[in-house]
Design a protein around this motif. Structure first.
Motif, short mmCIF file in Angstrom:
data_model
loop_
_atom_site.label_atom_id
_atom_site.label_comp_id
_atom_site.label_asym_id
_atom_site.label_seq_id
_atom_site.Cartn_x
_atom_site.Cartn_y
_atom_site.Cartn_z
N GLY A 174 66.32 51.26 60.80
CA GLY A 174 66.04 52.57 60.21
C GLY A 174 64.61 52.86 59.82
N HIS A 175 63.69 51.93 59.98
CA HIS A 175 62.30 52.19 59.57
C HIS A 175 61.59 53.08 60.59
N ARG A 176 60.79 53.99 60.08
CA ARG A 176 59.99 54.89 60.93
C ARG A 176 58.50 54.80 60.57
N ARG A 177 58.20 54.50 59.31
CA ARG A 177 56.81 54.33 58.89
C ARG A 177 56.50 52.84 58.85
N ILE A 178 56.05 52.32 59.99
CA ILE A 178 55.81 50.88 60.14
C ILE A 178 54.32 50.67 60.39
N ALA A 179 53.69 49.86 59.55
CA ALA A 179 52.25 49.56 59.70
C ALA A 179 52.08 48.16 60.28
N HIS A 180 50.87 47.91 60.78
CA HIS A 180 50.57 46.61 61.40
C HIS A 180 49.30 46.01 60.80
N ILE A 181 49.42 44.76 60.34
CA ILE A 181 48.25 43.98 59.94
C ILE A 181 47.96 43.02 61.09
N SER A 182 46.83 43.25 61.77
CA SER A 182 46.52 42.47 62.98
C SER A 182 45.74 41.22 62.63
N GLY A 183 45.59 40.34 63.64
CA GLY A 183 44.66 39.23 63.54
C GLY A 183 43.26 39.72 63.85
N PRO A 184 42.28 38.79 63.96
CA PRO A 184 40.90 39.20 64.25
C PRO A 184 40.77 39.84 65.62
N LEU A 185 40.21 41.02 65.64
CA LEU A 185 39.98 41.76 66.89
C LEU A 185 38.50 41.67 67.25
N PRO A 186 38.16 41.63 68.55
CA PRO A 186 39.01 41.90 69.72
C PRO A 186 39.56 40.65 70.39
N GLU A 187 39.91 39.60 69.65
CA GLU A 187 40.49 38.42 70.29
C GLU A 187 41.80 38.80 70.98
N LEU A 188 42.03 38.16 72.13
CA LEU A 188 43.10 38.61 73.03
C LEU A 188 44.48 38.48 72.41
N MET A 189 44.75 37.40 71.70
CA MET A 189 46.07 37.23 71.10
C MET A 189 46.35 38.34 70.08
N SER A 190 45.34 38.68 69.29
CA SER A 190 45.50 39.77 68.32
C SER A 190 45.73 41.10 69.03
N LEU A 191 44.99 41.33 70.11
CA LEU A 191 45.17 42.56 70.88
C LEU A 191 46.58 42.65 71.45
N HIS A 192 47.10 41.54 71.96
CA HIS A 192 48.43 41.55 72.57
C HIS A 192 49.51 41.81 71.53
N ARG A 193 49.37 41.22 70.35
CA ARG A 193 50.39 41.47 69.32
C ARG A 193 50.32 42.91 68.83
N LEU A 230 46.78 49.59 52.69
CA LEU A 230 47.91 50.38 53.19
C LEU A 230 48.62 51.11 52.06
N PHE A 231 48.64 50.51 50.87
CA PHE A 231 49.41 51.12 49.79
C PHE A 231 48.55 51.97 48.85
N THR A 232 47.34 52.30 49.31
CA THR A 232 46.58 53.38 48.67
C THR A 232 46.71 54.67 49.47
N LEU A 233 47.41 54.63 50.62
CA LEU A 233 47.57 55.81 51.47
C LEU A 233 48.50 56.82 50.80
N PRO A 234 48.31 58.12 51.08
CA PRO A 234 49.20 59.14 50.50
C PRO A 234 50.66 58.92 50.89
N GLU A 235 50.88 58.46 52.14
CA GLU A 235 52.23 58.17 52.60
C GLU A 235 52.26 56.72 53.11
N PRO A 236 52.49 55.76 52.22
CA PRO A 236 52.44 54.35 52.61
C PRO A 236 53.64 53.99 53.49
N PRO A 237 53.56 52.89 54.23
CA PRO A 237 54.65 52.48 55.12
C PRO A 237 55.85 51.95 54.34
#
Length: 334
Positions: A174-193, A230-237
């Motif tokens: 049921g989730h629609r507001r889903i955020a992503h915390i990535s790994g270090p970019l632009p490393e390939l594994m982080s980009l793929h996830r 993410l949780f300072t946003l007006p509409e947090p995930p």
């Protein structure tokens, strides 16, 4: 005192030449799998142990390999080390673990050790090569963290597919507001996830606001910091897909510190399935990687390279992942 068994003793028992036994013990592709297994079984039965000093002088090999990682303190690498070491030990090799702490100078030092003959091969898990180059002829296997265009054999998981499955789980409950915390970019594994996250959202017809993607560095503190943003946003995930378990622990801790319930207010999904993830409260929903098998397969591949076998560097070896659904995810509050 009983005399130490020699290669010729194994050869006599097996009915083969000393050269064949030597090749089998070094995992040469010139020996059939059936003959190799028969010789290995006899070596174990006779309690044969190679004379490493003599063999090193004869072959000009150190009989050791390097496993080079970002952070030796990360428990993620322990099961991989076990898989590497078990396979290396059967072939008469020892394993040295190198800790780079993402320092380019230290990364170069380990490649210099390999060039100078202090190790015979390397399993590289940093996702980086020395900037100076000159490494393409070295016996190196890249495990997990990919290096695009390296021309080296890779052992990895399907990071895009695994991330997509993790986010699809959040969408399915049921989730629609889903955020992503990535790994270090632009490393390939982080980009793929990140790409797997985007694919799942796109396939479900869900928008991804730019502010819902924040960049971490795989460390716990960055999970906390990214969560605060993410949780300072007006509409947090209402849910977080985090690129590794350590950052997921940090995010969950920060959510509780800010007064949010996990998973009552916010669901959290990680990636790695560290042994602490079952004991974490609530137990973390996460993607499990076959860590010991990754180490085993990477070391087997390195042994083939060291025996002179031809290796296809164009197609990586892909190992399966499993999504373990635990207590950190639940449907969003209505």
């Amino acid at each position: 005192m009983r005399e130490r068994p020699k290669i010729k003793d194994i050869a006599e028992r097996a009915g083969v030449s000393v050269a064949t036994v030597s090749r089998a013990l070094s995992d040469s592709a010139l020996v059939t799998a059936e003959t190799r297994q028969r010789i290995l079984d006899l070596a174990r039965e006779l309690n044969y142990r190679p004379n490493v000093s003599a063999r090193s002088l004869r072959t000009r090999r150190s009989m050791s390999v390097l496993l080079v990682v970002r952070d030796v303190g990360n428990p993620f690498y322990l099961d991989i080390l076990k898989g590497v070491e078990a396979t290396a030990r059967e072939a008469g090799y020892s394993v040295l673990m190198g800790n780079t702490e993402s320092d380019p100078a230290r990364e170069t030092e380990y490649f210099n050790m390999l060039r100078d003959g202090h190790a015979d091969g390397m399993i590289l898990m940093t996702g980086k090569l020395p900037p100076a180059g000159g490494w393409s002829h070295l016996p190196v296997v890249v495990a997990l963290e990919m290096i695009e265009g390296a021309g080296l054999p890779h052992v990895q998981v399907d990071n895009i597919g695994a991330a997509r499955e993790a986010v699809e789980h959040l969408i399915s409950i049921g989730h629609r507001r889903i955020a992503h915390i990535s790994g270090p970019l632009p490393e390939l594994m982080s980009l793929h996830r990140r790409e797997g996250y985007r694919e799942a959202m796109r396939n479900a017809g869900l928008d991804v606001p730019e502010s819902y993607e924040v960049r971490g560095n795989y460390l716990l503190e960055s999970g906390q910091e990214c969560c605060r943003k993410l949780f300072t946003l007006p509409e947090p995930p209402t849910a977080l897909f985090v690129a590794n378990d350590e950052m997921a622990y940090g995010a969950a801790y920060e959510l509780r510190r800010m007064g949010h319930d996990v998973p009552g207010d916010v669901s959290v999904v990680g990636f790695d399935d560290l042994y602490l993830s079952k004991a974490f409260y609530p137990p973390l929903t996460t993607v499990s990687q076959p860590r010991a098998e990754i180490g085993h397969v990477a070391m087997e591949l390195l042994l083939k390279i060291l025996s002179g076998a031809e290796i296809d560097c164009d197609e990586p070896i892909i190992l399966p992942t499993v999504l373990h659904i635990r207590g950190s995810t639940a449907p969003p509050r209505q």
